[in-house]
Write an enzyme that holds these catalytic residues in place. Structure first.
Site, PDB file in Angstrom:
ATOM      1  N   ALA A 142       0.837  -1.196   0.000  1.00  0.00           N
ATOM      2  CA  ALA A 142       0.000   0.000   0.000  1.00  0.00           C
ATOM      3  C   ALA A 142       0.869   1.242   0.000  1.00  0.00           C
ATOM      4  O   ALA A 142       1.941   1.256   0.600  1.00  0.00           O
ATOM      5  CB  ALA A 142      -0.884   0.013   1.232  1.00  0.00           C
ATOM      6  N   SER A 160      -3.187   3.690   0.554  1.00  0.00           N
ATOM      7  CA  SER A 160      -4.326   2.922   1.047  1.00  0.00           C
ATOM      8  C   SER A 160      -3.920   2.149   2.307  1.00  0.00           C
ATOM      9  O   SER A 160      -2.740   2.069   2.633  1.00  0.00           O
ATOM     10  CB  SER A 160      -4.816   1.976  -0.046  1.00  0.00           C
ATOM     11  OG  SER A 160      -3.879   0.944  -0.246  1.00  0.00           O
ATOM     12  N   ASP A 210      -3.918  10.494 -11.171  1.00  0.00           N
ATOM     13  CA  ASP A 210      -4.064   9.206 -11.825  1.00  0.00           C
ATOM     14  C   ASP A 210      -4.740   9.477 -13.158  1.00  0.00           C
ATOM     15  O   ASP A 210      -5.955   9.521 -13.232  1.00  0.00           O
ATOM     16  CB  ASP A 210      -5.000   8.331 -10.964  1.00  0.00           C
ATOM     17  CG  ASP A 210      -4.389   6.978 -10.667  1.00  0.00           C
ATOM     18  OD1 ASP A 210      -3.405   6.608 -11.294  1.00  0.00           O
ATOM     19  OD2 ASP A 210      -4.937   6.301  -9.774  1.00  0.00           O
TER      20      ASP A 210
END
Lengths: 504, 504
Positions: B207, B210, B267
Site C-alpha cells: 500500500a 491505502s 491518476d
C-alpha cells in the site's frame, strides 16, 4: 500519548526555495507516525505559536540530526524564527486546501478570484511543494487562463505581497518580456526620462538563465543593493534609481514560482502578464510601457501571438487602473554589441557618451522607448517624445544624470574590462548575415561565465544584413576561467548561432 | 584548467526517489562553475566511466560535506556504485533531451512512440527532476493521450524495463484499478485457478496511500519478499505465488513516477492503462482480467467513464498481443469486513475455510473473477467458470492450495490478532445504510496505523442495505499505538463515513 516533542536543530544545508526537514531513522516518531521520506510535515512550536511546512528527508547520521532532534534546512529554519534547541512538535501536513482548485484547473475548469487568492496565499506561506507548484503552473499553461482569470490572478498576486505608494500622480516604468540578449535599454531610458523630471524608480532582476539582467549590468557601474533610506534619497534628488528588486517583499510568490519555472523553462502568457502587472502595481507604478520583441528565436515568434499578448496586457492593465502601453519591437537578433554585464555596460556608456562606437540599434531602441514614456507626460505633444529624448541624450544631459545616479547609489570600484581569455569566432564562408540565434548566443555567453563572471560574455562584430568575408570574425568570446572558456568555445563550434547566405 | 576533481562522500540522508548532491559553499567549483542550489549537476567517475544526475544542495557544515568533497544522498550513492573517496568530476547537467517532447505535450501536441521512449528512458536513468516529472504527468493529464499515444507509452514503458518469459501458452493475471478498501480477491483467485492447474505468478504492491496492498496482507500469512529460486520452485510445484513485486526491475519508471503521483494524488487514464498493461506484459502474462469498480467514492464514478476506460484497456491490450478482459464491478462500498492487513487476512482465510462468518461479498466477487479467468482455459465452456471456481472453493481444495503456497513461500511466524486498542463507532440514528464512503474509511484505517501496523485497521459490522438501531456499532477501529488510535477516532468523529436513511 506516546508523542513527545523534538529539539529543533539547524542543518547547514541550503535547499533554496524548498523547505526540507530532517528526521533520524531511529526517531521514535518516525516509525510510530508512519512518516516517509518526501512526506510533507507540519512543524509546530508551542512556545511562540508558529508553524511551518517542510518536506521530510530521513537521516542515518547523528552528526546531521540526532534521534531526539528535528533538523531544518537553512531557509525553513530562518522562516521559522525559533531558536535551536526549542521544543517542536511534528505532524503529517495535509495538502494545502487550495490544491483542490489546482486539480479543478488540471481538469480544465475556470477558476475564480477566491481560488487564485487561496492558491497564492498558500504558496506564499510555503505550503506548496515543488511538485505541487509544478502541477499548478503546468495546469495553468495547458488548460490556459482566459483574460478574466488573468485579471483574478493579477489581483490575487497583488494582495499576497506588500505595496508601495509614492504619492505622485505619475510614476513610470517599463518592462521587456525578455529573451533578447544585450537589451539594456532601461539603463538609457531611466536617465533620459528622469532628466525630464519624471519619477522612474526602477527595480530590475538579476539574470536567471540569461547572461545578464539589468541589475547585473548596472552593478558593473554602481551598487544596486540599496536600503530604503538610499532609495528615498535617490527618488527625492534624482527622480530615479536603478536598483536590484530581489529583496523586496512586493512579489513573494513570484520568487517561489521562479524556482520551478526556471528548471522547466516555462513561461505561460497568463502567469507572465499577471506577474508583471501585479509587480508593477505593487511597486507603485501608474504608467507602464511593455516591450514585446518578435523574432524567430525571441519569446514571441509571430505577429498574431504578439497581438494576443498585447490585448491581454491592455485588458489587465486597464482593469487594474494602470495606464499601460505596449510597443512591439524587432527581436530577430541581440541588441547592441556586448552580451554579458561588462560588455553591456560598455555599450550603455558609449550611447550616453555619444561615442562613435556606440551601437546604433541600442541607441535607437532606447530613444523610441524613452520617447513613448515621455509622452505619458500630458505636457508632451503626441509624436514629440522621441525628439525630446534625443535632445536629452545628444546634449549630454542623460550622461550627467546617469553619473549623478551612479554617485548617489555608490559608484562601483570595479575596474571594468572584458574577460582576459578571448576567442574569435569566424565566418566559415563569405556572404550576408541572414539570421542570428538569440538563444544560442545567450547560451554561449552564459557558458563563458556571464553573469556570475561580469567580464565574461560575447562581443558581436556583425549583425543581420552585414556582409562578411570567409574567416572574418563574427564575434569574440570573453571569459575569465579556462573551463568556462572551453565550454563556450565548444558550444560555438557546435553551432555558432549565425546563418549566412552566400552571395551569388 | 582550474577544474579539479572532488572526493566522493556518502551523506546518510534518505531523499527517497530524488537524487541529491551536496557541495560545500567554500568549494572552489561552487563559485567558478556558477552552481546554485537546486541546479541539476552531472557527476562523473573516470575510474569506471559511470555518471549520474543529481539536484544540488549547498552545505555550510564540514561535518556533512567538506569543501574538497562531493556528497551524495543514499539513493544516488548506491546507484552510482563508486566507493567513498573516489575522484569524481561535476558539471552542469543539461536538461534531458526528451524534455522538449514534454514541452510539446504541454502545448497540446500529440507525441510519437520515439518521444515516449526517450522520455521513459531519461526518467529511468534519473535524468528528470521531480519538477520535470510533475510537468510531464500534468501535461499528459491535461492535454490527454489519445489511444494510440497510450499504446506508444505502453510500448515505451515495456522497452524501458526487463521482461520475464515463462515458456507457457497461458499465463494468467488479474488487476483491479484500485480504490476499494478490503478488496483482497487476489488471495482467493490465485489458489482457485492454480488448483485448476493454471499458471498464475502473481506479484502485488504494498500500500502507498491505502490501508493495505495485497503484498501487505499476504505478508500476515507468509513471506512475500522471495528470491528467484523460490519463485521458480513455486511456479514448478504450485503453479502460482503471491509475492511482492517491489524489487523487480520490470517497471523502473513506474517506481519513479509514483513518488510524484502520490503527493499529487493524480491518476490519469492514459498513464494508468499504460502502466498496468506494460507491467503485466513485462511479467510475462498472456491473459489478463481487469477489474474496474464503479461507485460514488471509487476511482471511476460513472458507467460512461468505466466504458471509456474499458475500451482503452481493450485497445491497448489487443495491440500488445494480450488476451484482455474487463469486468465492471460494484465499488459503492468496501469489500469484506476487514480493512487493514490482519483483518483482511482473516476475511480471506474465512472464505477459504468456508467459515460461517466469511464475508459473502468478498467470496462472491472472488468466485466471479476466478470464474472469468478459468474460462481463459479453452477446455472450460463459456459460463462454466463460476461453477468450477465454486466447486474448488467449497471442496476445500482452494484452502489446501493456499496452505501449500504459504508453506512454500515460508509461513509467517506472526501471530495474527487485530489491534489491541479498540473503539466502536456507533450509529447516531436508527435507519438503513444508504452509502459508505470508501475514501473516508480508508483514511480512518490508515490513520489507525495500517499498513505499517499490520494489526491496525477497521472492522465493518454493517454494509449498504443493512438496518441499524441508534447506538448500534457500525464498525470497530483497531490500533496498536495511542497516538494513531486517537487520530483515527478523531477522524471518525468528524465524518464516520456512513450515510443512514431514517426509516419512516
Amino acid at each position: 500519548m506516546e508523542i513527545t516533542t523534538l529539539k529543533l536543530r539547524r542543518v547547514a544545508i541550503d535547499t533554496y526555495k524548498e523547505n526540507v526537514a530532517y528526521l533520524h531513522r531511529d526517531c521514535e516518531l518516525y516509525r510510530s507516525e508512519g512518516f516517509q521520506a518526501l512526506n510533507k510535515i507540519e512543524v509546530n512550536c508551542d512556545e511562540n505559536g508558529t508553524s511551518v511546512i517542510a518536506v521530510l528527508n530521513i537521516v542515518d547520521d547523528i552528526s546531521i540530526t540526532r534521534p531526539e532532534e528535528l533538523g531544518l534546512s537553512e531557509q525553513v529554519f530562518h522562516q521559522f524564527a525559533v531558536s535551536e534547541g526549542s521544543a517542536v512538535r511534528v505532524a503529517h501536513a495535509s495538502a494545502p486546501k487550495s490544491i483542490k482548485a489546482v486539480h479543478r484547473k488540471i481538469r480544465g475548469e475556470r477558476l475564480q478570484f477566491e481560488d487564485y487568492l487561496a492558491i497564492n496565499k498558500d504558496i506564499a506561506r510555503n505550503s506548496y511543494s515543488k511538485i505541487e507548484i509544478a502541477a499548478y503552473l503546468v495546469g495553468c499553461a495547458v488548460s490556459g487562463l482566459d483574460r478574466d482569470e488573468v485579471l483574478y490572478l493579477t489581483r490575487a498576486m497583488l494582495q499576497t505581497g506588500e505595496q508601495l505608494h509614492w504619492d505622485e500622480p505619475l510614476v513610470v516604468d517599463k518592462h521587456c518580456i525578455g529573451g533578447i540578449p544585450g537589451n539594456r535599454t532601461s539603463m538609457l531610458v531611466v536617465p533620459i526620462v528622469a532628466e525630464h523630471g519624471m519619477l522612474m524608480p526602477k527595480t530590475s532582476s538579476r539574470a536567471i538563465t540569461s547572461p545578464a539582467g539589468t541589475a547585473d549590468t548596472m552593478e558593473v557601474l554602481a551598487n544596486v543593493d540599496l536600503n530604503p533610506e538610499i532609495l528615498h534619497h535617490l527618488v527625492t534628488h534624482e527622480r530615479a534609481f536603478l536598483a536590484w528588486g530581489g529583496t523586496s517583499k512586493l512579489a513573494p510568490v513570484d520568487d517561489i514560482l521562479i524556482a520551478v519555472e526556471r528548471p522547466l523553462t516555462m513561461d505561460s502568457p497568463g502567469q507572465m502578464v499577471a506577474s508583471i502587472v501585479s509587480k508593477k502595481v505593487a511597486a507603485g507604478s501608474t504608467h507602464l510601457l511593455i516591450d514585446i520583441p518578435i523574432g524567430p528565436t525571441a519569446k514571441i515568434r509571430s505577429q498574431t501571438n504578439a497581438m494576443k499578448l498585447r490585448k491581454l496586457f491592455e485588458y489587465v492593465g486597464d482593469s487594474m487602473g494602470l495606464t499601460l502601453e505596449v510597443i512591439i519591437t524587432d527581436g530577430r537578433q541581440p541588441i547592441g554589441h556586448g552580451i554579458g554585464p561588462v560588455l553591456e555596460a560598455r555599450d550603455v556608456m558609449r550611447v550616453l557618451e555619444n561615442h562613435p562606437l556606440a551601437p546604433l540599434d541600442l541607441r535607437e531602441k532606447a530613444l523610441q522607448l524613452a520617447g513613448r514614456i515621455l509622452e505619458f507626460d500630458t505636457d508632451v505633444r503626441g509624436g514629440q517624445g522621441y525628439r525630446l529624448a534625443r535632445d536629452i541624450l545628444e546634449s549630454g544631459r542623460a550622461l550627467q544624470k546617469m553619473q549623478s545616479i551612479i554617485q548617489a547609489q555608490g559608484a562601483s570600484d570595479y575596474t571594468a574590462r572584458p574577460g582576459k581569455l578571448q576567442h574569435q569566432v569566424a565566418a566559415q564562408a563569405a556572404g550576408r548575415i541572414e539570421a542570428i540565434d538569440n538563444l544560442q548566443l545567450a547560451q554561449i555567453a552564459h557558458l563563458a561565465g556571464a553573469p556570475l563572471d561580469k567580464e565574461a560574455g560575447v562581443d558581436l562584430h556583425k549583425k543581420i544584413g552585414d556582409t562578411v568575408d570567409k574567416d572574418e570574425p563574427l564575434y569574440t568570446i570573453h571569459a575569465e576561467f579556462n573551463a568556462d572558456f572551453n565550454f563556450a568555445k565548444q558550444a560555438s563550434e557546435t553551432d555558432n548561432a549565425y546563418q549566412i547566405a552566400t552571395l551569388s
